[in-house]
Design an enzyme around this catalytic site. Sequence first.
Site, PDB file in Angstrom:
ATOM      1  N   SER A 177       8.524   3.906   0.886  1.00 22.95           N
ATOM      2  CA  SER A 177       7.477   3.300   0.080  1.00 22.95           C
ATOM      3  C   SER A 177       7.734   3.517  -1.413  1.00 22.95           C
ATOM      4  O   SER A 177       7.605   2.601  -2.228  1.00 22.95           O
ATOM      5  CB  SER A 177       6.113   3.896   0.466  1.00 22.95           C
ATOM      6  OG  SER A 177       5.076   3.113  -0.051  1.00 22.95           O
ATOM      7  N   SER A 191       0.888  -1.157   0.000  1.00 22.74           N
ATOM      8  CA  SER A 191       0.000   0.000   0.000  1.00 22.74           C
ATOM      9  C   SER A 191       0.927   1.208   0.000  1.00 22.74           C
ATOM     10  O   SER A 191       1.721   1.387   0.934  1.00 22.74           O
ATOM     11  CB  SER A 191      -0.864  -0.031   1.266  1.00 22.74           C
ATOM     12  OG  SER A 191      -1.908   0.903   1.161  1.00 22.74           O
ATOM     13  N   GLU A 192       0.866   2.044  -1.047  1.00 28.47           N
ATOM     14  CA  GLU A 192       1.938   3.044  -1.213  1.00 28.47           C
ATOM     15  C   GLU A 192       1.922   4.142  -0.140  1.00 28.47           C
ATOM     16  O   GLU A 192       2.870   4.904  -0.038  1.00 28.47           O
ATOM     17  CB  GLU A 192       1.947   3.643  -2.626  1.00 28.47           C
ATOM     18  CG  GLU A 192       0.766   4.472  -3.005  1.00 28.47           C
ATOM     19  CD  GLU A 192      -0.185   3.708  -3.900  1.00 28.47           C
ATOM     20  OE1 GLU A 192      -0.243   2.464  -3.777  1.00 28.47           O
ATOM     21  OE2 GLU A 192      -0.876   4.348  -4.710  1.00 28.47           O
ATOM     22  N   ASN A 193       0.846   4.203   0.645  1.00 29.45           N
ATOM     23  CA  ASN A 193       0.867   5.164   1.751  1.00 29.45           C
ATOM     24  C   ASN A 193       1.728   4.698   2.919  1.00 29.45           C
ATOM     25  O   ASN A 193       1.822   5.397   3.928  1.00 29.45           O
ATOM     26  CB  ASN A 193      -0.556   5.497   2.210  1.00 29.45           C
ATOM     27  CG  ASN A 193      -1.377   4.274   2.536  1.00 29.45           C
ATOM     28  OD1 ASN A 193      -1.284   3.250   1.855  1.00 29.45           O
ATOM     29  ND2 ASN A 193      -2.177   4.342   3.571  1.00 29.45           N
TER      30      ASN A 193
END
Lengths: 221, 214
Positions: free
Chosen positions: A90, A50-52
Amino acid sequence: MSEIMKSAKETIAERVAKEMRNGDLVNLGIGLPTLVPNYLPDGVDVILQSENGFVGLGPVKDEVSKDLVNAGGQPTGIRPSGAFFDSLLSFSLIRGGHVDVTVLGGLEVDQNGNLANWIIPGKMVPGMGGAMDLVTGAKKVIVAMEHCSKKGAPKILKECKLPLTGKGVVDLIVTELAIFRVTIDGLVLEELQEGVELETVMEKTEASFTIDSNLKTEQLN
Amino acid sequence: MNKLITIEEARELFRDGMTIMSGGFMGVGTSEKLVSAVLASEAKDITLISSDTSLEETGVGPLISNNQVKKVIASHIGTNPITGKKMIAGEIDVELVPQGTLAERIRAGGSGLGGVLTPTGVGTMVEEGKATLEIDGKEYLLEKPLHADIAILKAYKADKAGNLVFRQSARNFNPIMALAADLVVVEVEELVEVGELDPDTVVTPGVLVDNILV
Protein backbone atom coordinates in the site's frame (compact mmCIF):
# COMPACT_ATOMS: atom_id res chain seq x y z
CA MET A 1 -29.05 22.12 -3.89
CA SER A 2 -29.10 25.72 -5.03
CA GLU A 3 -25.84 27.50 -5.71
CA ILE A 4 -26.50 29.98 -2.93
CA MET A 5 -26.88 27.25 -0.35
CA LYS A 6 -23.62 25.55 -1.26
CA SER A 7 -21.31 25.39 1.74
CA ALA A 8 -17.63 26.29 1.65
CA LYS A 9 -16.74 22.61 1.87
CA GLU A 10 -18.95 21.71 -1.08
CA THR A 11 -17.51 24.55 -3.15
CA ILE A 12 -14.00 23.28 -2.42
CA ALA A 13 -14.84 19.63 -3.11
CA GLU A 14 -16.55 20.49 -6.39
CA ARG A 15 -13.51 22.44 -7.61
CA VAL A 16 -11.05 19.73 -6.52
CA ALA A 17 -13.09 17.18 -8.46
CA LYS A 18 -12.29 19.04 -11.68
CA GLU A 19 -8.60 18.23 -11.15
CA MET A 20 -9.25 14.50 -11.50
CA ARG A 21 -8.55 12.67 -14.75
CA ASN A 22 -10.35 9.54 -15.82
CA GLY A 23 -8.59 6.49 -14.41
CA ASP A 24 -6.50 8.35 -11.83
CA LEU A 25 -5.47 6.43 -8.71
CA VAL A 26 -6.53 8.79 -5.93
CA ASN A 27 -6.04 8.84 -2.18
CA LEU A 28 -8.37 11.06 -0.18
CA GLY A 29 -7.70 12.23 3.35
CA ILE A 30 -10.46 12.09 5.94
CA GLY A 31 -13.03 14.87 6.25
CA LEU A 32 -13.58 17.34 3.42
CA PRO A 33 -11.58 15.39 0.80
CA THR A 34 -14.03 12.47 1.04
CA LEU A 35 -16.71 14.73 -0.52
CA VAL A 36 -14.74 14.99 -3.80
CA PRO A 37 -16.15 11.84 -5.51
CA ASN A 38 -19.67 13.33 -5.23
CA TYR A 39 -18.64 16.00 -7.74
CA LEU A 40 -16.68 14.08 -10.38
CA PRO A 41 -17.53 15.42 -13.85
CA ASP A 42 -19.39 13.17 -16.27
CA GLY A 43 -17.06 10.70 -17.92
CA VAL A 44 -14.49 10.88 -15.14
CA ASP A 45 -14.11 7.84 -12.93
CA VAL A 46 -11.25 7.43 -10.50
CA ILE A 47 -9.87 4.50 -8.52
CA LEU A 48 -9.73 5.25 -4.82
CA GLN A 49 -6.99 3.85 -2.62
CA SER A 50 -7.48 3.12 1.06
CA GLU A 51 -4.00 3.09 2.61
CA ASN A 52 -4.90 0.35 5.08
CA GLY A 53 -4.65 -2.04 2.18
CA PHE A 54 -6.77 -1.88 -0.95
CA VAL A 55 -7.71 -0.08 -4.12
CA GLY A 56 -11.27 0.18 -5.35
CA LEU A 57 -12.80 1.81 -2.29
CA GLY A 58 -16.54 2.09 -2.78
CA PRO A 59 -19.83 2.20 -0.94
CA VAL A 60 -20.91 -0.66 1.33
CA LYS A 61 -22.71 -3.28 -0.75
CA ASP A 62 -25.21 -5.75 0.69
CA GLU A 63 -23.82 -6.23 4.16
CA VAL A 64 -21.12 -4.70 6.34
CA SER A 65 -17.96 -6.78 6.76
CA LYS A 66 -15.99 -6.47 10.01
CA ASP A 67 -12.80 -6.92 8.01
CA LEU A 68 -13.46 -4.15 5.50
CA VAL A 69 -12.87 -0.61 6.73
CA ASN A 70 -11.53 2.59 5.21
CA ALA A 71 -8.49 4.52 6.45
CA GLY A 72 -10.69 6.18 9.07
CA GLY A 73 -11.69 2.77 10.43
CA GLN A 74 -15.27 3.06 9.13
CA PRO A 75 -17.09 0.18 7.38
CA THR A 76 -16.80 0.48 3.63
CA GLY A 77 -17.06 -1.49 0.41
CA ILE A 78 -14.82 -2.52 -2.46
CA ARG A 79 -15.61 -2.41 -6.16
CA PRO A 80 -15.51 -5.60 -8.22
CA SER A 81 -12.30 -4.33 -9.86
CA GLY A 82 -10.60 -3.75 -6.50
CA ALA A 83 -7.70 -5.55 -4.86
CA PHE A 84 -6.47 -6.13 -1.32
CA PHE A 85 -2.83 -6.08 -0.21
CA ASP A 86 -0.67 -5.52 2.85
CA SER A 87 0.58 -2.21 4.26
CA LEU A 88 3.97 -2.56 2.55
CA LEU A 89 2.47 -2.70 -0.93
CA SER A 90 0.00 0.00 0.00
CA PHE A 91 2.78 2.41 0.90
CA SER A 92 4.90 1.33 -2.05
CA LEU A 93 1.99 2.51 -4.20
CA ILE A 94 2.06 5.80 -2.30
CA ARG A 95 5.79 6.48 -2.01
CA GLY A 96 6.61 4.94 -5.35
CA GLY A 97 4.69 7.55 -7.31
CA HIS A 98 1.86 5.24 -8.36
CA VAL A 99 -0.81 7.41 -6.74
CA ASP A 100 -1.75 10.15 -9.21
CA VAL A 101 -3.46 12.52 -6.83
CA THR A 102 -3.83 12.91 -3.09
CA VAL A 103 -6.24 15.38 -1.54
CA LEU A 104 -5.59 16.38 2.04
CA GLY A 105 -6.84 18.94 4.50
CA GLY A 106 -4.45 21.53 5.91
CA LEU A 107 -3.90 23.52 9.07
CA GLU A 108 -1.33 25.74 7.34
CA VAL A 109 0.23 25.93 3.88
CA ASP A 110 2.92 28.34 2.87
CA GLN A 111 4.19 30.00 -0.28
CA ASN A 112 6.99 27.46 -0.62
CA GLY A 113 4.57 24.57 -0.80
CA ASN A 114 5.17 23.45 2.77
CA LEU A 115 2.22 21.78 4.46
CA ALA A 116 1.39 21.43 8.16
CA ASN A 117 -1.57 19.25 9.02
CA TRP A 118 -0.61 16.61 11.57
CA ILE A 119 0.17 18.16 14.92
CA ILE A 120 -0.53 21.17 17.11
CA PRO A 121 2.14 20.79 19.80
CA GLY A 122 0.65 20.72 23.27
CA LYS A 123 -2.90 20.51 21.93
CA MET A 124 -3.41 17.85 19.31
CA VAL A 125 -0.86 15.08 18.80
CA PRO A 126 -2.68 12.39 16.84
CA GLY A 127 0.25 11.25 14.74
CA MET A 128 0.89 11.54 11.03
CA GLY A 129 -0.58 8.22 10.00
CA GLY A 130 0.03 7.97 6.25
CA ALA A 131 0.02 11.71 5.53
CA MET A 132 3.80 12.20 5.36
CA ASP A 133 4.17 9.33 2.91
CA LEU A 134 1.28 10.62 0.80
CA VAL A 135 2.62 14.14 0.41
CA THR A 136 6.07 12.79 -0.34
CA GLY A 137 5.08 10.22 -2.91
CA ALA A 138 1.87 11.20 -4.67
CA LYS A 139 2.38 12.74 -8.11
CA LYS A 140 0.04 15.61 -7.33
CA VAL A 141 -0.72 16.94 -3.86
CA ILE A 142 -3.86 19.02 -3.51
CA VAL A 143 -4.62 20.78 -0.24
CA ALA A 144 -8.36 21.26 0.12
CA MET A 145 -9.16 23.53 3.02
CA GLU A 146 -11.12 26.55 4.12
CA HIS A 147 -9.24 29.76 3.42
CA CYS A 148 -9.09 30.90 7.05
CA SER A 149 -9.20 29.20 10.43
CA LYS A 150 -12.39 29.15 12.50
CA LYS A 151 -11.08 32.25 14.25
CA GLY A 152 -10.63 33.97 10.88
CA ALA A 153 -6.83 33.78 10.74
CA PRO A 154 -5.21 33.20 7.33
CA LYS A 155 -4.05 29.62 6.73
CA ILE A 156 -2.05 30.37 3.58
CA LEU A 157 1.10 31.85 5.07
CA LYS A 158 4.53 33.15 4.17
CA GLU A 159 5.96 30.39 6.31
CA CYS A 160 4.25 27.58 8.23
CA LYS A 161 4.53 27.94 12.00
CA LEU A 162 3.33 24.45 12.90
CA PRO A 163 5.57 21.39 12.44
CA LEU A 164 5.55 20.30 8.81
CA THR A 165 3.98 17.25 7.26
CA GLY A 166 6.08 17.77 4.16
CA LYS A 167 8.55 20.28 2.80
CA GLY A 168 7.85 21.79 -0.60
CA VAL A 169 5.29 19.12 -1.41
CA VAL A 170 2.07 20.99 -2.26
CA ASP A 171 1.03 21.45 -5.91
CA LEU A 172 -2.38 23.07 -5.62
CA ILE A 173 -4.37 24.83 -2.90
CA VAL A 174 -8.14 24.92 -3.27
CA THR A 175 -10.22 27.01 -0.89
CA GLU A 176 -13.77 28.37 -1.03
CA LEU A 177 -12.30 31.68 -2.19
CA ALA A 178 -9.51 30.83 -4.61
CA ILE A 179 -7.19 28.35 -6.29
CA PHE A 180 -3.42 28.76 -5.97
CA ARG A 181 -0.75 26.80 -7.79
CA VAL A 182 2.64 26.34 -6.15
CA THR A 183 5.45 26.96 -8.64
CA ILE A 184 9.23 27.23 -8.32
CA ASP A 185 8.70 31.01 -8.46
CA GLY A 186 6.20 30.93 -5.61
CA LEU A 187 2.46 31.01 -5.27
CA VAL A 188 0.29 31.89 -8.26
CA LEU A 189 -3.36 32.84 -7.91
CA GLU A 190 -4.98 30.96 -10.76
CA GLU A 191 -8.65 31.28 -10.12
CA LEU A 192 -11.20 33.05 -8.00
CA GLN A 193 -14.20 31.05 -6.91
CA GLU A 194 -17.51 32.31 -8.24
CA GLY A 195 -18.52 35.68 -6.83
CA VAL A 196 -15.25 36.23 -4.94
CA GLU A 197 -13.45 39.56 -5.30
CA LEU A 198 -9.68 39.71 -5.65
CA GLU A 199 -9.53 42.16 -2.72
CA THR A 200 -11.10 39.57 -0.42
CA VAL A 201 -8.45 37.02 -1.32
CA MET A 202 -5.65 39.56 -0.83
CA GLU A 203 -7.03 40.50 2.55
CA LYS A 204 -7.35 36.92 3.76
CA THR A 205 -4.05 35.56 2.45
CA GLU A 206 -0.83 36.21 4.32
CA ALA A 207 1.43 34.63 1.70
CA SER A 208 2.87 36.61 -1.17
CA PHE A 209 1.48 35.56 -4.52
CA THR A 210 1.43 36.63 -8.12
CA ILE A 211 -1.70 36.70 -10.24
CA ASP A 212 -1.92 34.45 -13.25
CA SER A 213 -2.35 36.43 -16.46
CA ASN A 214 -5.21 34.14 -17.44
CA LEU A 215 -6.98 34.51 -14.11
CA LYS A 216 -10.27 32.77 -14.49
CA THR A 217 -13.46 33.60 -12.69
CA GLU A 218 -16.72 31.86 -13.22
CA GLN A 219 -18.30 35.26 -13.19
CA LEU A 220 -17.39 38.47 -15.00
CA ASN A 221 -16.38 41.12 -12.52
CA MET B 1 5.17 -30.39 14.60
CA ASN B 2 2.12 -29.30 16.58
CA LYS B 3 1.78 -25.53 16.43
CA LEU B 4 -1.62 -25.34 18.09
CA ILE B 5 -1.76 -23.70 21.49
CA THR B 6 -4.54 -22.98 23.96
CA ILE B 7 -5.39 -19.56 25.33
CA GLU B 8 -3.87 -20.67 28.66
CA GLU B 9 -0.60 -21.55 26.92
CA ALA B 10 -0.71 -18.22 25.07
CA ARG B 11 -0.79 -16.36 28.40
CA GLU B 12 2.50 -17.95 29.40
CA LEU B 13 4.33 -16.46 26.42
CA PHE B 14 4.50 -12.89 27.67
CA ARG B 15 7.13 -11.46 30.03
CA ASP B 16 7.89 -8.07 31.54
CA GLY B 17 9.92 -5.80 29.28
CA MET B 18 9.09 -7.61 26.04
CA THR B 19 8.73 -5.92 22.68
CA ILE B 20 5.43 -6.98 21.13
CA MET B 21 4.29 -6.31 17.59
CA SER B 22 0.58 -6.44 16.92
CA GLY B 23 -1.03 -6.58 13.49
CA GLY B 24 -4.15 -4.57 12.76
CA PHE B 25 -5.37 -1.18 11.67
CA MET B 26 -7.85 0.47 14.02
CA GLY B 27 -8.38 -2.97 15.53
CA VAL B 28 -9.26 -4.61 12.20
CA GLY B 29 -6.82 -7.49 11.82
CA THR B 30 -5.82 -7.39 15.49
CA SER B 31 -6.13 -10.61 17.48
CA GLU B 32 -8.53 -9.91 20.34
CA LYS B 33 -7.76 -13.28 21.92
CA LEU B 34 -4.01 -12.66 21.97
CA VAL B 35 -4.54 -9.13 23.31
CA SER B 36 -6.64 -10.68 26.09
CA ALA B 37 -3.81 -13.16 26.70
CA VAL B 38 -1.36 -10.28 27.13
CA LEU B 39 -3.82 -8.63 29.53
CA ALA B 40 -4.15 -11.85 31.54
CA SER B 41 -0.36 -12.34 31.61
CA GLU B 42 -0.04 -9.03 33.48
CA ALA B 43 3.30 -8.53 31.73
CA LYS B 44 4.56 -4.98 32.34
CA ASP B 45 6.91 -2.50 30.66
CA ILE B 46 5.95 -3.68 27.19
CA THR B 47 7.18 -1.91 24.07
CA LEU B 48 4.27 -2.08 21.65
CA ILE B 49 4.75 -1.76 17.90
CA SER B 50 1.50 -1.28 16.01
CA SER B 51 -0.01 0.82 13.24
CA ASP B 52 -2.08 2.74 15.80
CA THR B 53 -3.45 2.34 19.31
CA SER B 54 -7.00 1.82 18.00
CA LEU B 55 -9.89 2.90 20.22
CA GLU B 56 -9.96 2.53 24.01
CA GLU B 57 -11.91 -0.72 23.88
CA THR B 58 -10.78 -2.28 20.60
CA GLY B 59 -7.61 -3.72 19.08
CA VAL B 60 -4.55 -3.06 21.25
CA GLY B 61 -6.39 -0.24 23.08
CA PRO B 62 -6.99 -2.26 26.28
CA LEU B 63 -3.23 -2.83 26.68
CA ILE B 64 -2.77 0.94 26.96
CA SER B 65 -5.59 1.34 29.49
CA ASN B 66 -4.25 -1.58 31.57
CA ASN B 67 -0.91 0.18 32.19
CA GLN B 68 1.14 -2.59 30.61
CA VAL B 69 2.85 -0.51 27.97
CA LYS B 70 5.87 1.73 28.61
CA LYS B 71 6.57 2.62 25.01
CA VAL B 72 4.46 2.77 21.85
CA ILE B 73 5.90 2.87 18.34
CA ALA B 74 2.98 3.72 16.03
CA SER B 75 1.87 6.01 13.22
CA HIS B 76 -1.32 7.24 14.88
CA ILE B 77 -2.60 7.52 18.44
CA GLY B 78 -5.35 10.10 17.94
CA THR B 79 -8.31 7.71 18.08
CA ASN B 80 -7.41 6.44 21.56
CA PRO B 81 -7.47 9.40 23.98
CA ILE B 82 -5.90 7.30 26.75
CA THR B 83 -2.63 7.03 24.81
CA GLY B 84 -2.44 10.82 24.49
CA LYS B 85 -3.27 11.36 28.17
CA LYS B 86 -0.60 8.92 29.30
CA MET B 87 1.91 10.46 26.91
CA ILE B 88 1.26 13.96 28.31
CA ALA B 89 1.43 12.59 31.87
CA GLY B 90 4.82 11.03 31.06
CA GLU B 91 3.54 7.51 31.69
CA ILE B 92 4.08 6.29 28.14
CA ASP B 93 6.83 7.11 25.71
CA VAL B 94 5.39 7.51 22.20
CA GLU B 95 7.48 7.31 19.04
CA LEU B 96 5.39 8.46 16.09
CA VAL B 97 6.49 6.98 12.78
CA PRO B 98 5.01 7.66 9.34
CA GLN B 99 2.91 4.64 8.45
CA GLY B 100 4.84 3.71 5.33
CA THR B 101 8.12 4.10 7.22
CA LEU B 102 6.77 1.88 9.99
CA ALA B 103 5.97 -0.83 7.45
CA GLU B 104 9.43 -0.55 5.89
CA ARG B 105 11.23 -0.57 9.25
CA ILE B 106 9.42 -3.78 10.19
CA ARG B 107 10.21 -5.26 6.79
CA ALA B 108 13.88 -4.33 7.28
CA GLY B 109 13.83 -5.97 10.71
CA GLY B 110 12.44 -9.14 9.25
CA SER B 111 14.50 -9.20 6.08
CA GLY B 112 18.04 -8.87 7.31
CA LEU B 113 18.41 -5.27 6.21
CA GLY B 114 20.28 -2.64 8.19
CA GLY B 115 17.59 -0.07 7.53
CA VAL B 116 15.78 1.71 4.72
CA LEU B 117 16.30 5.03 2.97
CA THR B 118 13.06 6.96 2.57
CA PRO B 119 12.26 10.49 1.46
CA THR B 120 9.28 10.53 3.83
CA GLY B 121 9.83 12.95 6.69
CA VAL B 122 12.70 14.92 5.15
CA GLY B 123 12.49 18.50 6.44
CA THR B 124 10.09 17.57 9.26
CA MET B 125 10.33 16.61 12.95
CA VAL B 126 10.75 13.00 11.82
CA GLU B 127 14.22 13.86 10.52
CA GLU B 128 15.55 14.85 13.95
CA GLY B 129 18.44 12.70 15.11
CA LYS B 130 18.57 10.65 11.93
CA ALA B 131 21.30 10.26 9.37
CA THR B 132 20.46 11.66 5.94
CA LEU B 133 21.94 10.62 2.64
CA GLU B 134 21.83 12.29 -0.72
CA ILE B 135 21.45 9.83 -3.56
CA ASP B 136 21.36 11.08 -7.16
CA GLY B 137 20.49 14.54 -5.92
CA LYS B 138 17.60 13.52 -3.69
CA GLU B 139 17.64 13.50 0.10
CA TYR B 140 16.68 10.43 2.13
CA LEU B 141 16.41 9.55 5.81
CA LEU B 142 18.02 6.43 7.18
CA GLU B 143 15.33 4.59 9.13
CA LYS B 144 16.46 1.71 11.29
CA PRO B 145 14.92 -1.77 11.45
CA LEU B 146 12.33 -2.83 14.00
CA HIS B 147 12.25 -6.28 15.54
CA ALA B 148 10.14 -7.80 18.30
CA ASP B 149 10.26 -10.63 20.81
CA ILE B 150 6.73 -11.68 19.88
CA ALA B 151 4.37 -10.84 17.04
CA ILE B 152 0.68 -11.30 17.79
CA LEU B 153 -1.17 -11.67 14.52
CA LYS B 154 -4.64 -12.32 13.18
CA ALA B 155 -5.45 -14.30 10.04
CA TYR B 156 -8.65 -15.53 8.49
CA LYS B 157 -7.56 -19.07 7.81
CA ALA B 158 -4.57 -21.28 8.56
CA ASP B 159 -3.70 -24.87 7.91
CA LYS B 160 -1.98 -26.84 10.66
CA ALA B 161 1.41 -26.07 9.11
CA GLY B 162 0.73 -22.37 9.83
CA ASN B 163 0.20 -21.22 6.25
CA LEU B 164 -1.94 -18.10 6.44
CA VAL B 165 -4.69 -16.56 4.36
CA PHE B 166 -6.05 -13.14 5.20
CA ARG B 167 -9.36 -11.48 4.49
CA GLN B 168 -10.04 -8.03 3.05
CA SER B 169 -8.43 -5.08 4.84
CA ALA B 170 -7.59 -7.20 7.91
CA ARG B 171 -4.30 -8.16 6.23
CA ASN B 172 -2.52 -4.78 6.73
CA PHE B 173 0.60 -5.21 8.93
CA ASN B 174 0.13 -8.91 9.72
CA PRO B 175 2.21 -10.48 6.92
CA ILE B 176 5.07 -8.00 7.45
CA MET B 177 5.23 -8.64 11.19
CA ALA B 178 5.33 -12.39 10.61
CA LEU B 179 8.91 -11.85 9.46
CA ALA B 180 10.08 -9.58 12.23
CA ALA B 181 9.69 -11.35 15.58
CA ASP B 182 11.47 -14.15 17.42
CA LEU B 183 8.14 -15.82 18.14
CA VAL B 184 5.14 -15.52 15.82
CA VAL B 185 1.73 -16.35 17.24
CA VAL B 186 -1.41 -16.10 15.17
CA GLU B 187 -5.10 -16.27 15.99
CA VAL B 188 -7.13 -17.72 13.15
CA GLU B 189 -10.86 -17.83 12.54
CA GLU B 190 -10.70 -21.15 10.78
CA LEU B 191 -8.16 -23.96 10.96
CA VAL B 192 -7.95 -26.50 8.14
CA GLU B 193 -5.90 -29.61 7.49
CA VAL B 194 -2.62 -29.47 5.62
CA GLY B 195 -3.39 -29.74 1.92
CA GLU B 196 -6.67 -27.87 2.09
CA LEU B 197 -5.13 -24.50 1.25
CA ASP B 198 -3.98 -23.94 -2.30
CA PRO B 199 -0.27 -23.01 -1.96
CA ASP B 200 -0.85 -20.37 -4.62
CA THR B 201 -3.26 -18.49 -2.34
CA VAL B 202 -1.09 -18.61 0.79
CA VAL B 203 0.05 -15.09 1.75
CA THR B 204 2.27 -15.91 4.72
CA PRO B 205 4.16 -19.21 4.57
CA GLY B 206 3.81 -21.45 7.60
CA VAL B 207 7.58 -21.59 8.09
CA LEU B 208 7.24 -18.15 9.69
CA VAL B 209 4.48 -19.14 12.12
CA ASP B 210 5.36 -20.73 15.48
CA ASN B 211 2.01 -20.98 17.23
CA ILE B 212 -1.63 -21.01 16.18
CA LEU B 213 -4.56 -20.16 18.42
CA VAL B 214 -8.04 -20.92 17.15
